[in-house]
Design a protein around this motif. Structure first.
Motif, PDB file in Angstrom:
ATOM      1  N   ASN A 115       4.005 -30.486   2.745  1.00 43.24           N
ATOM      2  CA  ASN A 115       3.440 -29.580   1.965  1.00 43.24           C
ATOM      3  C   ASN A 115       3.430 -27.934   2.295  1.00 43.24           C
ATOM      4  N   ILE A 116       4.128 -27.756   3.829  1.00 43.42           N
ATOM      5  CA  ILE A 116       3.195 -26.274   4.456  1.00 43.42           C
ATOM      6  C   ILE A 116       5.164 -25.742   3.893  1.00 43.42           C
ATOM      7  N   PRO A 164      14.150 -36.337  10.194  1.00 46.49           N
ATOM      8  CA  PRO A 164      13.761 -37.789  10.006  1.00 46.49           C
ATOM      9  C   PRO A 164      12.424 -37.145   8.416  1.00 46.49           C
ATOM     10  N   HIS A 165      12.178 -37.428   7.024  1.00 50.12           N
ATOM     11  CA  HIS A 165      11.250 -37.064   6.080  1.00 50.12           C
ATOM     12  C   HIS A 165       9.872 -37.794   6.153  1.00 50.12           C
ATOM     13  N   ASN A 166       9.332 -36.382   6.356  1.00 49.19           N
ATOM     14  CA  ASN A 166       7.674 -36.431   5.933  1.00 49.19           C
ATOM     15  C   ASN A 166       7.686 -36.215   4.664  1.00 49.19           C
ATOM     16  N   VAL A 310       4.850 -47.881   1.327  1.00 54.63           N
ATOM     17  CA  VAL A 310       6.232 -47.751   1.229  1.00 54.63           C
ATOM     18  C   VAL A 310       6.971 -48.014   3.072  1.00 54.63           C
ATOM     19  N   GLN A 311       8.290 -48.421   3.214  1.00 56.20           N
ATOM     20  CA  GLN A 311       8.696 -48.935   4.179  1.00 56.20           C
ATOM     21  C   GLN A 311       9.021 -47.461   5.137  1.00 56.20           C
ATOM     22  N   SER A 312       8.567 -47.691   6.369  1.00 59.31           N
ATOM     23  CA  SER A 312       9.044 -46.246   6.904  1.00 59.31           C
ATOM     24  C   SER A 312       9.564 -46.755   8.467  1.00 59.31           C
ATOM     25  N   ASP A 313      10.841 -45.945   8.261  1.00 57.63           N
ATOM     26  CA  ASP A 313      11.015 -46.364   9.906  1.00 57.63           C
ATOM     27  C   ASP A 313      10.956 -45.310  11.062  1.00 57.63           C
ATOM     28  N   CYS A 314       9.913 -44.277  10.515  1.00 58.02           N
ATOM     29  CA  CYS A 314      10.028 -42.723  11.860  1.00 58.02           C
ATOM     30  C   CYS A 314       8.867 -42.349  11.311  1.00 58.02           C
ATOM     31  N   THR A 315       8.237 -41.719  12.077  1.00 57.67           N
ATOM     32  CA  THR A 315       6.720 -40.647  12.552  1.00 57.67           C
ATOM     33  C   THR A 315       5.841 -41.720  12.345  1.00 57.67           C
ATOM     34  N   TYR A 316       4.626 -41.212  12.105  1.00 57.17           N
ATOM     35  CA  TYR A 316       3.298 -42.052  12.417  1.00 57.17           C
ATOM     36  C   TYR A 316       2.789 -41.916  11.210  1.00 57.17           C
ATOM     37  N   GLY A 354       3.315 -37.268  -5.402  1.00 56.83           N
ATOM     38  CA  GLY A 354       2.723 -37.470  -4.535  1.00 56.83           C
ATOM     39  C   GLY A 354       1.289 -37.571  -4.803  1.00 56.83           C
ATOM     40  N   ASN A 355       1.023 -37.665  -6.467  1.00 56.90           N
ATOM     41  CA  ASN A 355      -0.596 -37.692  -7.297  1.00 56.90           C
ATOM     42  C   ASN A 355      -0.908 -38.643  -6.851  1.00 56.90           C
ATOM     43  N   VAL A 356      -0.189 -39.919  -6.987  1.00 52.78           N
ATOM     44  CA  VAL A 356      -0.460 -40.963  -6.525  1.00 52.78           C
ATOM     45  C   VAL A 356      -0.626 -41.607  -5.703  1.00 52.78           C
ATOM     46  N   PHE A 357      -0.391 -40.881  -4.449  1.00 52.41           N
ATOM     47  CA  PHE A 357       0.272 -41.615  -2.796  1.00 52.41           C
ATOM     48  C   PHE A 357      -1.120 -40.703  -1.904  1.00 52.41           C
ATOM     49  N   VAL A 358      -1.117 -42.020  -0.928  1.00 50.67           N
ATOM     50  CA  VAL A 358      -2.291 -41.290   0.024  1.00 50.67           C
ATOM     51  C   VAL A 358      -1.134 -41.190   1.259  1.00 50.67           C
ATOM     52  N   ARG A 359      -1.846 -40.097   2.429  1.00 50.93           N
ATOM     53  CA  ARG A 359      -0.705 -40.027   3.726  1.00 50.93           C
ATOM     54  C   ARG A 359      -1.662 -40.271   4.970  1.00 50.93           C
ATOM     55  N   MET A 360      -1.099 -41.828   5.977  1.00 45.85           N
ATOM     56  CA  MET A 360      -2.353 -41.980   6.907  1.00 45.85           C
ATOM     57  C   MET A 360      -1.522 -41.438   8.104  1.00 45.85           C
ATOM     58  N   ASN A 361      -2.046 -41.428   8.920  1.00 43.77           N
ATOM     59  CA  ASN A 361      -1.961 -40.681  10.065  1.00 43.77           C
ATOM     60  C   ASN A 361      -1.512 -42.205  11.352  1.00 43.77           C
ATOM     61  N   ILE A 362      -1.590 -43.116  11.852  1.00 43.46           N
ATOM     62  CA  ILE A 362      -1.658 -44.090  12.630  1.00 43.46           C
ATOM     63  C   ILE A 362      -1.643 -43.939  13.749  1.00 43.46           C
ATOM     64  N   ALA A 363      -0.948 -42.737  14.174  1.00 46.25           N
ATOM     65  CA  ALA A 363      -1.312 -42.521  15.098  1.00 46.25           C
ATOM     66  C   ALA A 363      -2.485 -42.352  16.053  1.00 46.25           C
ATOM     67  N   CYS A 364      -3.046 -43.366  16.612  1.00 47.97           N
ATOM     68  CA  CYS A 364      -3.931 -43.282  17.202  1.00 47.97           C
ATOM     69  C   CYS A 364      -4.031 -45.149  18.227  1.00 47.97           C
TER      70      CYS A 364
END
Length: 385
Positions: A115-116, A164-166, A310-316, A354-364
């Protein structure tokens, strides 16, 4: 073996992520709840013990650490004079937008995207031109016909690529990057490639630096890199810009210095050198831990039919499709936070679909992740009702 299971209390540390109510659980902004690699802590302690923290210059070790890392880890040969220190990738992108485009120009993005980017474009008086990445209900794939239309617009002078894409967690293939590069070259569009998430990949998966594709891509691009995401040192304000083309490089370097975002601090230098020279095993173990967290989330969400991961191969950062139950991720995230204390990123800010998606940080730590998943399930259930 490094410890990623210990829960660290971050309350009272002036943490942006943890500036929340006591019963809340933040899984939104992209920093990790893990202690940094021990060599980084040791390097900073050593620098602190010196006791004087005056103005800094960049030592050869800083250049050598970055050059060595990208050569052995990613197969990209970087020359020393291509590198420029900057206090962060966002400040660099904001600066570059102003240097390589004119007021009123279009800057292309492939949305949904970080978003930035939109702030960096629109705060500078430029226009965002979105090329949506089509989503088939399972995965995202580039529509190159649509992308060329966006790039061919006479006012489009820059593409900001997330590689990679965030937030969609996509590693672009060599073929995809080559096609993007060819289209940008054809239409005279410069590429900024934000590669901050490049080291956070699923074990066995490799990202490809945009500049490594061919000479066309190398000479028409500006690459932004940093140890900050992979090694959890965002608060140290440290990044680098890689610009092989001398004409582009002179323009970028002048801009970074004019905007006063090119001054290194001693702790940023020490941490970056330690990360790239001594942090590789820690990073490998981190990626394995995050991969297991991904699998944990996938298994857990399989029992919640209203959402799709959504399948993810990168980022957390995981991108979760909630389109079956909402048309407003803002409303959904506000509801989940109010009802359960779980703080997620709503997808609307990333635009695109993105209006129907949420983003979750799993680096914990996994215990914290399971707490978050339980809250998420509770929030989805109560939102449905």
């Amino acid at each position: 073996m490094y410890d990623f299971d210990t829960v660290v209390n971050r309350f009272g540390t002036s943490s942006l992520k943890w500036d929340i109510k006591e019963n809340e659980l933040p899984m939104w902004v992209a920093d990790m709840d893990f202690l940094v690699a021990p060599p980084i802590t040791a390097a900073i302690k050593k620098r602190i013990e010196h006791g004087i923290f005056g103005y800094s210059v960049l030592p050869d070790e800083w250049y050598d650490a970055i050059i060595s890392w990208w050569k052995r880890r990613h197969g990209l040969e970087i020359q020393k004079n291509w590198l420029q220190f900057t206090t962060g990738i966002v400040p660099a992108i904001s600066c570059i937008v102003k240097r390589v485009t004119n007021i009123g120009d279009n800057v292309a993005v492939m949305s949904p995207v970080y978003n930035i980017f939109y702030n960096s474009i629109e705060n500078a008086g430029r226009h965002t031109l979105e090329c949506r990445i089509p989503y088939d209900g399972n995965k995202y794939s580039i529509d190159f016909v649509a992308l060329e239309k966006v790039l061919a617009h006479p006012l489009t002078t820059l593409l900001i690529l997330c590689n990679p894409h965030n937030p969609i967690g996509k590693i672009w293939s060599k073929d995809e990057l080559a096609k993007i590069g060819a289209l940008c070259h054809k239409h005279g569009v410069v590429v900024i490639s934000d590669e901050i998430h490049c080291d956070l990949t699923e074990p066995g998966k490799k990202y490809t630096p945009f500049a490594s594709i061919n000479d066309e891509c190398k000479n028409n691009s500006i690459t932004c890199v940093s140890a900050s995401k992979a090694f959890n040192i965002a608060g140290l304000q440290s990044a680098a810009v890689v610009v092989p083309n001398p004409i582009l490089r002179n323009n970028v370097v002048r801009g970074l210095n004019s905007d006063e975002v090119a001054e290194p601090n001693c702790f940023a230098v020490a941490a970056t050198v330690a990360a790239f020279n001594e942090g590789e095993q820690w990073l490998n173990e981190l990626n394995a831990y995050i991969a297991e967290n991904r699998r944990t989330v996938k298994d857990y969400l399989a029992r919640i039919p209203e959402v799709h991961l959504v399948q993810s191969d990168c980022t957390y950062l995981l991108w979760i499709d909630c389109g079956k139950i909402t048309k407003s991720s803002i409303d959904l995230c506000n509801h989940i936070r109010t009802e359960t204390g779980l703080f997620l990123s709503n997808g609307a800010g990333y635009r695109g679909d993105g209006n129907v998606f949420v983003r979750m940080n799993i680096a914990c730590p996994r215990s914290r992740l399971l707490d978050g998943l339980s809250r998420f399930e509770k929030g989805i259930k109560s939102y449905k009702e």
